[in-house]
Design a protein around this motif. Structure first.
Motif, mmCIF file in Angstrom:
data_model
loop_
_atom_site.group_PDB
_atom_site.id
_atom_site.type_symbol
_atom_site.label_atom_id
_atom_site.label_comp_id
_atom_site.label_asym_id
_atom_site.label_seq_id
_atom_site.Cartn_x
_atom_site.Cartn_y
_atom_site.Cartn_z
ATOM 1 N N ASN A 18 0.853 -1.176 0.000
ATOM 2 C CA ASN A 18 0.000 0.000 0.000
ATOM 3 C C ASN A 18 0.898 1.237 0.000
ATOM 4 O O ASN A 18 1.996 1.211 0.572
ATOM 5 C CB ASN A 18 -0.896 0.030 1.235
ATOM 6 C CG ASN A 18 -1.745 -1.224 1.356
ATOM 7 O OD1 ASN A 18 -2.195 -1.771 0.353
ATOM 8 N ND2 ASN A 18 -1.946 -1.690 2.586
ATOM 9 N N LEU A 48 -9.722 10.845 -9.583
ATOM 10 C CA LEU A 48 -10.657 11.224 -8.529
ATOM 11 C C LEU A 48 -10.761 12.744 -8.474
ATOM 12 O O LEU A 48 -9.762 13.445 -8.643
ATOM 13 C CB LEU A 48 -10.188 10.697 -7.167
ATOM 14 C CG LEU A 48 -10.259 9.192 -6.964
ATOM 15 C CD1 LEU A 48 -9.434 8.782 -5.751
ATOM 16 C CD2 LEU A 48 -11.714 8.749 -6.774
ATOM 17 N N GLU A 56 -13.194 13.123 1.281
ATOM 18 C CA GLU A 56 -12.520 12.052 0.560
ATOM 19 C C GLU A 56 -13.388 11.519 -0.564
ATOM 20 O O GLU A 56 -14.612 11.719 -0.591
ATOM 21 C CB GLU A 56 -12.122 10.922 1.509
ATOM 22 C CG GLU A 56 -13.273 10.172 2.126
ATOM 23 C CD GLU A 56 -12.788 9.009 2.978
ATOM 24 O OE1 GLU A 56 -13.611 8.420 3.672
ATOM 25 O OE2 GLU A 56 -11.583 8.693 2.957
ATOM 26 N N GLN A 57 -12.724 10.822 -1.479
ATOM 27 C CA GLN A 57 -13.386 10.131 -2.576
ATOM 28 C C GLN A 57 -12.676 8.802 -2.782
ATOM 29 O O GLN A 57 -11.451 8.709 -2.601
ATOM 30 C CB GLN A 57 -13.327 10.947 -3.869
ATOM 31 C CG GLN A 57 -14.284 12.122 -3.933
ATOM 32 C CD GLN A 57 -15.716 11.678 -4.148
ATOM 33 O OE1 GLN A 57 -15.986 10.625 -4.707
ATOM 34 N NE2 GLN A 57 -16.659 12.492 -3.688
ATOM 35 N N THR A 58 -13.446 7.796 -3.185
ATOM 36 C CA THR A 58 -12.889 6.456 -3.375
ATOM 37 C C THR A 58 -13.305 5.914 -4.731
ATOM 38 O O THR A 58 -14.435 6.131 -5.180
ATOM 39 C CB THR A 58 -13.382 5.508 -2.268
ATOM 40 O OG1 THR A 58 -12.918 5.994 -1.007
ATOM 41 C CG2 THR A 58 -12.848 4.100 -2.486
ATOM 42 N N SER A 59 -12.347 5.217 -5.368
ATOM 43 C CA SER A 59 -12.644 4.515 -6.607
ATOM 44 C C SER A 59 -11.782 3.268 -6.645
ATOM 45 O O SER A 59 -10.564 3.341 -6.825
ATOM 46 C CB SER A 59 -12.343 5.397 -7.824
ATOM 47 O OG SER A 59 -12.535 4.684 -9.030
ATOM 48 N N ARG A 61 -9.328 0.648 -5.824
ATOM 49 C CA ARG A 61 -8.216 0.604 -4.864
ATOM 50 C C ARG A 61 -7.663 1.987 -4.521
ATOM 51 O O ARG A 61 -6.680 2.089 -3.781
ATOM 52 C CB ARG A 61 -7.095 -0.262 -5.458
ATOM 53 C CG ARG A 61 -7.469 -1.733 -5.631
ATOM 54 C CD ARG A 61 -6.286 -2.555 -6.175
ATOM 55 N NE ARG A 61 -5.948 -2.174 -7.550
ATOM 56 C CZ ARG A 61 -4.859 -1.515 -7.892
ATOM 57 N NH1 ARG A 61 -3.991 -1.132 -6.966
ATOM 58 N NH2 ARG A 61 -4.621 -1.220 -9.158
ATOM 59 N N LEU A 62 -8.263 3.015 -5.059
ATOM 60 C CA LEU A 62 -7.790 4.373 -4.839
ATOM 61 C C LEU A 62 -8.677 5.112 -3.846
ATOM 62 O O LEU A 62 -9.897 5.003 -3.893
ATOM 63 C CB LEU A 62 -7.768 5.154 -6.156
ATOM 64 C CG LEU A 62 -6.989 4.563 -7.316
ATOM 65 C CD1 LEU A 62 -7.108 5.466 -8.534
ATOM 66 C CD2 LEU A 62 -5.547 4.334 -6.952
ATOM 67 N N ASN A 63 -8.015 5.865 -2.957
ATOM 68 C CA ASN A 63 -8.746 6.724 -2.030
ATOM 69 C C ASN A 63 -8.016 8.045 -1.927
ATOM 70 O O ASN A 63 -6.811 8.077 -1.652
ATOM 71 C CB ASN A 63 -8.853 6.070 -0.652
ATOM 72 C CG ASN A 63 -9.519 6.982 0.372
ATOM 73 O OD1 ASN A 63 -8.867 7.837 0.982
ATOM 74 N ND2 ASN A 63 -10.819 6.819 0.541
ATOM 75 N N SER A 65 -7.976 11.881 -0.129
ATOM 76 C CA SER A 65 -8.489 12.687 0.966
ATOM 77 C C SER A 65 -8.128 14.151 0.755
ATOM 78 O O SER A 65 -7.178 14.467 0.036
ATOM 79 C CB SER A 65 -7.915 12.204 2.298
ATOM 80 O OG SER A 65 -6.517 12.465 2.339
ATOM 81 N N TYR A 76 -4.162 7.476 -1.749
ATOM 82 C CA TYR A 76 -3.807 6.176 -1.194
ATOM 83 C C TYR A 76 -4.101 5.111 -2.238
ATOM 84 O O TYR A 76 -5.209 5.058 -2.782
ATOM 85 C CB TYR A 76 -4.622 5.937 0.077
ATOM 86 C CG TYR A 76 -4.439 4.592 0.706
ATOM 87 C CD1 TYR A 76 -5.358 3.558 0.476
ATOM 88 C CD2 TYR A 76 -3.377 4.341 1.559
ATOM 89 C CE1 TYR A 76 -5.210 2.323 1.077
ATOM 90 C CE2 TYR A 76 -3.224 3.103 2.169
ATOM 91 C CZ TYR A 76 -4.142 2.103 1.917
ATOM 92 O OH TYR A 76 -3.994 0.876 2.511
#
Lengths: 111, 112
Positions: A18, A48, A56-59, A61-63, A65, A76
């Motif tokens: 990670n 993102l 934050e936003q998530t897609s 495996r991506l996050n 902040s 991340y």
């Protein structure tokens, strides 16, 4: 004047790890912050988009902040893969409608 | 669904020549931008437009001109090309400031 800084400039990590990419900006009065991916010799692909009111936003495996007050954003990437190797760019849009980019982080995932 | 289309993809110019880089979008976006990208330097804003008939300078406008006669098109004109204008040029569009940006695939320009 808005300035965007990305650290580190380059990063190599073994596959499966990670990782976190950092972006900082000097003026907290922003509309949004966007993370892009750029493969060598190619254009930019949006990953993102975080609005100024979001944290934050998530897609997949991506996050990403966003902490406006401290002028920071992180991207991340979980369980990294060789296909994640690319340059990652952070871009900030401020009240004057201009988009300001950081210089990017070159990511290399080692198989 | 073409998005943002840039032409040409590659071009070699001689010093002093002129050319126009074309950019068109089919998403009815009001905002359009021109950037140049030099190795290790990130993207620098050349010009931008918030709507037809309106253009503004960015960080590095010298040596370039733009026009925005329609919502769809935002051409970038290079007059008297110089080696310092060797770069990759990207056009982008956005419906408004809060909706993110779509980029074209770029034009690689070499001035010799």
């Amino acid at each position: 004047k808005q300035e965007v800084t990305q650290i580190p400039a380059a990063l190599s990590v073994p596959e499966g790890e990670n990782l976190v990419l950092n972006c900082s900006f000097t003026d907290s009065a922003i509309y949004n912050l966007q993370w892009f991916r750029q493969d060598p010799g190619k254009g930019l692909t949006s990953l993102l988009l975080i609005q100024s009111s979001q944290r934050e936003q998530t897609s997949g495996r991506l996050n990403a902040s966003l902490d406006k007050s401290s002028g920071r954003s992180t991207l991340y990437i979980a369980a990294s893969q060789p296909g994640d190797s690319a340059t990652y760019l952070c871009a900030v849009q401020s009240g004057d409608d201009k988009i300001i980019f950081g210089k990017g982080t070159r990511l290399h995932i080692l198989p | 669904n073409a998005g943002v289309t840039q032409t040409p993809k590659f071009r070699i110019l001689k010093i002093g020549q002129s050319m126009t880089l074309q950019c068109t979008q089919d998403m009815n976006h009001n905002y359009m931008y021109w950037y140049r990208q030099d190795p290790g330097m990130g993207l620098k804003l050349i010009y931008y437009s918030v709507g037809a008939g309106i253009t503004d300078k960015g960080e590095v406008p010298n040596g370039y001109n733009v026009s925005r006669s329609t919502t769809e098109d935002f051409p970038l004109r290079l007059e008297l090309a110089a080696p310092s204008q060797t770069s990759v040029y990207f056009c982008a569009s956005s419906p408004r400031g809060t909706h993110g940006y779509t980029f074209g695939s770029g034009t690689r320009l070499t001035v010799v």
